[in-house]
Enzyme design. Structure first.
Site, mmCIF file in Angstrom:
data_model
loop_
_atom_site.group_PDB
_atom_site.id
_atom_site.type_symbol
_atom_site.label_atom_id
_atom_site.label_comp_id
_atom_site.label_asym_id
_atom_site.label_seq_id
_atom_site.Cartn_x
_atom_site.Cartn_y
_atom_site.Cartn_z
ATOM 1 N N GLN A 1 0.861 -1.180 0.000
ATOM 2 C CA GLN A 1 0.000 0.000 0.000
ATOM 3 C C GLN A 1 0.899 1.231 0.000
ATOM 4 O O GLN A 1 1.997 1.217 0.562
ATOM 5 C CB GLN A 1 -0.935 0.006 1.221
ATOM 6 C CG GLN A 1 -2.049 -1.036 1.105
ATOM 7 C CD GLN A 1 -2.967 -1.044 2.315
ATOM 8 O OE1 GLN A 1 -2.519 -1.376 3.407
ATOM 9 N NE2 GLN A 1 -4.235 -0.698 2.113
ATOM 10 N N SER A 2 0.437 2.305 -0.597
ATOM 11 C CA SER A 2 1.339 3.408 -0.948
ATOM 12 C C SER A 2 1.750 4.267 0.238
ATOM 13 O O SER A 2 2.882 4.749 0.297
ATOM 14 C CB SER A 2 0.684 4.304 -2.011
ATOM 15 O OG SER A 2 0.432 3.554 -3.187
ATOM 16 N N THR A 3 0.877 4.496 1.195
ATOM 17 C CA THR A 3 1.170 5.434 2.280
ATOM 18 C C THR A 3 0.854 4.796 3.627
ATOM 19 O O THR A 3 0.042 3.861 3.706
ATOM 20 C CB THR A 3 0.340 6.717 2.123
ATOM 21 O OG1 THR A 3 -1.055 6.388 2.199
ATOM 22 C CG2 THR A 3 0.634 7.390 0.785
#
Length: 689
Positions: A22-24
């Protein structure tokens, strides 16, 4: 693309890797459904027939744009190179990569080791052209999607910032209100702390000296205790970063700024790395909206503060630096009139030594002779006298303004202490209520609440002590500003006035001082450039060979020459001490020192009255002649009956012997009781009776 359930047995004997990303960090904590779906790919791998399934989730919270390192992705690539991976499972192509180089490198490795790529749509064989084309399109779409989303978000934020509506993070002293937008922090104590920093910098002109002054006052500065919410604060002793951040932030001048930082791209180990948060200069800021909100200072004052701070940087060239104390009054103010460089301060001599001003730059950098050298004490005194002469006409107005500023500063400092006490009492009351609401049987919590209550009470006591000390200082006598205006020299040389204050006053009135050598090196000409545009010149005689600064003042020498033939060395020394004069080394006078000075300068010594035929008598000799006390003769002199001569006020009286033979003088000496004079014009109070 394989839609059925047929996979070669050779692939099923290898392990399957489930890549989770997941990106953040916010997505990791908030978007749990996407995380759960990615972990469910383990069951999908087992349904395809893989027994050995490994999950790689080290990249949770890391972007796949290629700007940051991804240790999980690097481990996946290493496993593919060993040939132990039979399939790579991901929820969609964007989970594996959102940049072309990483995506195509992964497909190339999968095609070489005959591994499969599996997502929710099916199974892909990168070794086949059609599957490779489809996967390539998915990767390109994923990368394009990220670019579109990012551009859309940045443009929307920029458009909103141009209207001043984007809610960026604000410094201490401001808050975003849900209804009416940006405004001052409602906490009066926070507002006064920030205003006090600007007021002190307005007086002192140096961030470091502001810190020292505020630390001496015991000032505290708010520190957010709830992260970026800035709703509650912990008050801690002020630091330099607090002072400099307040002075350099244009937000306090009512300016809304967006785009103050930039990203930078560099190649590290063959990969593109982007770093953010690099500050840009004021001219390169993207958006600057002045008069956007209420300000603590005006924009003109903010720009003036930035110029002063830039000038004060001693590690950089240009400009007159702030006063830093020391012995040299003109440090950083003198410019060589021959080469245009700043004169340096050099301390010479043994032990304490003395300072001189010297143009050293050309000698150090170009090995050329020094342009000039001048004595520091003589130069300082000359400029000080010129400065006092210039401000003397405005002394009364300056004294009134100083008194007003003094009263305002004392009132502001008292208000800060009162606000500290008010906050401390509130915290003590809150701690008391918490302790009262606690269950007494729960000793673990009650003991901690009791300690917190005691700490707040101690803080209340400390604030009350500070307020009482402030009250004592306020009740003390106000400095006599009017008296200082009439005696500027005494105020300037007062022992409690340090060199930093004198240097600040000099920089407030003088822009620059240019020094040149005139008359074949016999004189130093100082051209003073005042702040208002006026100019004045001062000439200083350079000392001759062998001449030093410890010579006896000419005023003292004149007194010694006039008194030496009539008075003893002890009388001359007493006269000089009464007049407040000192020797060349700053010492008091004695008979031995007067005698030594006479011999050096070949001044004729004292001759007593007996050796001069008794023409002149001292007061003691006159008293001995008539058998009376010195006090009797002094009273007759003060009454104006007996004329005397004095070399100067404060010197001993000289009485002519012939005057003592007059009948009225002898009658006054023999008369008993006080010596009074009769005035013919004086009328009696009882004449009408």
């Amino acid at each position: 693309m394989t839609g059925g359930n047929l996979l070669p047995m050779a692939l099923l004997r290898r392990k399957a890797v489930v890549y989770v990303r997941q990106s953040t960090p916010q997505q990791v904590n908030g978007n749990l459904e996407s995380q759960r779906r990615q972990y469910e790919l383990v069951d999908v791998a087992r349904r395809w027939g893989f027994r050995d399934v490994e999950v790689i989730d080290e990249d949770l919270g890391r972007s796949a744009s290629g700007a940051v390192d991804r240790p999980g992705f690097e481990r996946l690539v290493e496993d593919l190179c060993t040939g132990r991976v039979g399939a790579v499972l991901c929820l969609e192509a964007s989970r594996l990569s959102r940049n072309g180089p990483d995506w195509h490198r992964l497909l190339e490795l999968c095609g070489q080791v005959d591994a499969r790529v599996i997502d929710i749509d099916g199974v892909y064989d990168p070794a086949k052209p059609n599957d490779r084309l489809l996967l390539g399109m998915k990767g390109s779409i994923s990368e394009f999607e990220l670019s579109v989303i990012r551009a859309r978000m940045y443009e929307a934020a920029r458009q909103k910032a141009q209207r001043g509506e984007l809610r960026i993070s604000v410094p201490i002293g401001y808050i975003w209100h849900r209804d009416y937008g940006l405004s001052f922090d409602p906490d009066i104590r926070v507002q006064e702390a920030i205003r006090h920093i600007f007021a002190r910098f307005r007086e002192i002109g140096s961030a470091r000296q502001v810190l020292i002054a505020l630390t001496a006052e015991g000032m505290h500065f708010p520190r957010p205790s709830d992260g970026k919410m800035m709703v509650s604060f912990d008050w801690v002793p002020i630091r330099y970063r607090n002072v400099i951040s307040v002075l350099k932030n244009p937000f306090y001048a009512g300016a809304y700024a967006y785009g103050k930082t930039e990203k930078r791209t560099q190649i590290v180990d063959g990969r593109v790395r982007k770093s953010y948060g690099h500050r840009k200069s004021y001219d390169d800021w993207g958006i600057m909206l002045r008069e956007h909100h209420d300000s603590y200072v005006s924009w003109d004052e903010f720009e003036r503060n930035q110029r002063v701070l830039a000038t004060n940087a001693y590690g950089k060239a240009g400009g007159i630096k702030s006063g830093r104390g020391g012995k040299a009054f003109l440090a950083g103010m003198l410019t060589c009139g021959h080469c245009g460089r700043r004169l340096c301060v050099v301390y010479v001599g043994r032990r304490i030594g003395y300072h001189i001003y010297r143009c050293d730059r050309s000698n150090l950098m170009l090995a050329r002779p020094r342009c000039m050298t001048t004595n520091g004490a003589r130069t300082d005194v000359a400029v000080m006298e010129e400065l006092l002469r210039a401000v003397e006409p405005l002394a009364i107005d300056a004294a009134l303004e100083a008194e007003r500023m003094h009263l305002e500063g004392e009132a502001q400092r008292r208000q800060l202490v009162e606000l500290d006490l008010q906050q401390a009492r509130y915290e003590a009351s809150l701690a008391e209520r918490r302790y009262a609401a606690c269950d007494p049987d729960n000793r673990l919590i009650a003991a901690q609440l009791e300690k917190s209550w005691e700490a707040t009470l101690r803080r209340v006591e400390a604030c009350e002590v500070r307020l009482n000390e402030r009250q004592v200082r306020d009740d003390a006598a106000l400095p006599n500003f009017a008296g200082l205006a009439h005696d500027l020299k005494a105020a300037w040389n007062a022992p409690d006035v340090d060199m930093r204050f004198r240097q600040r006053l000099l920089r407030a009135l003088v822009k620059d001082i240019v020094a040149t050598v005139e008359n074949d090196g016999q004189e130093i000409e100082l051209t003073i450039h005042w702040q208002g545009g006026q100019h004045s010149q001062v000439r200083i005689r350079k000392p001759k060979t062998g001449e030093h600064t410890k010579s006896t003042p000419e005023e003292a020498m004149a007194i010694i020459r006039s008194m030496a033939t009539r008075w003893s060395d002890a009388d001359v020394a007493a006269t000089l001490n009464r007049m407040g004069m000192r020797t060349g080394q700053g010492k008091t006078w004695t008979g031995h020192r007067v005698s030594s000075l006479r011999r050096v300068h070949k001044i004729e010594g004292y001759r007593s009255a007996g050796t001069t035929g008794g023409e002149w008598l001292t007061m003691s000799e006159a008293a001995a002649k008539f058998g009376v006390t010195n006090h009797k003769i002094r009273r007759i002199v003060e009454a104006g009956l007996l004329p005397t001569e004095q070399v100067m006020p404060g010197a001993p009286h000289q009485i002519r012997a012939a005057d003592l033979e007059k009948p009225e003088i002898q009658a006054a000496i023999s008369r008993k009781g006080p010596c009074r004079t009769q005035d013919e014009n004086q009328k009696s109070l009882f004449s009408a009776i």
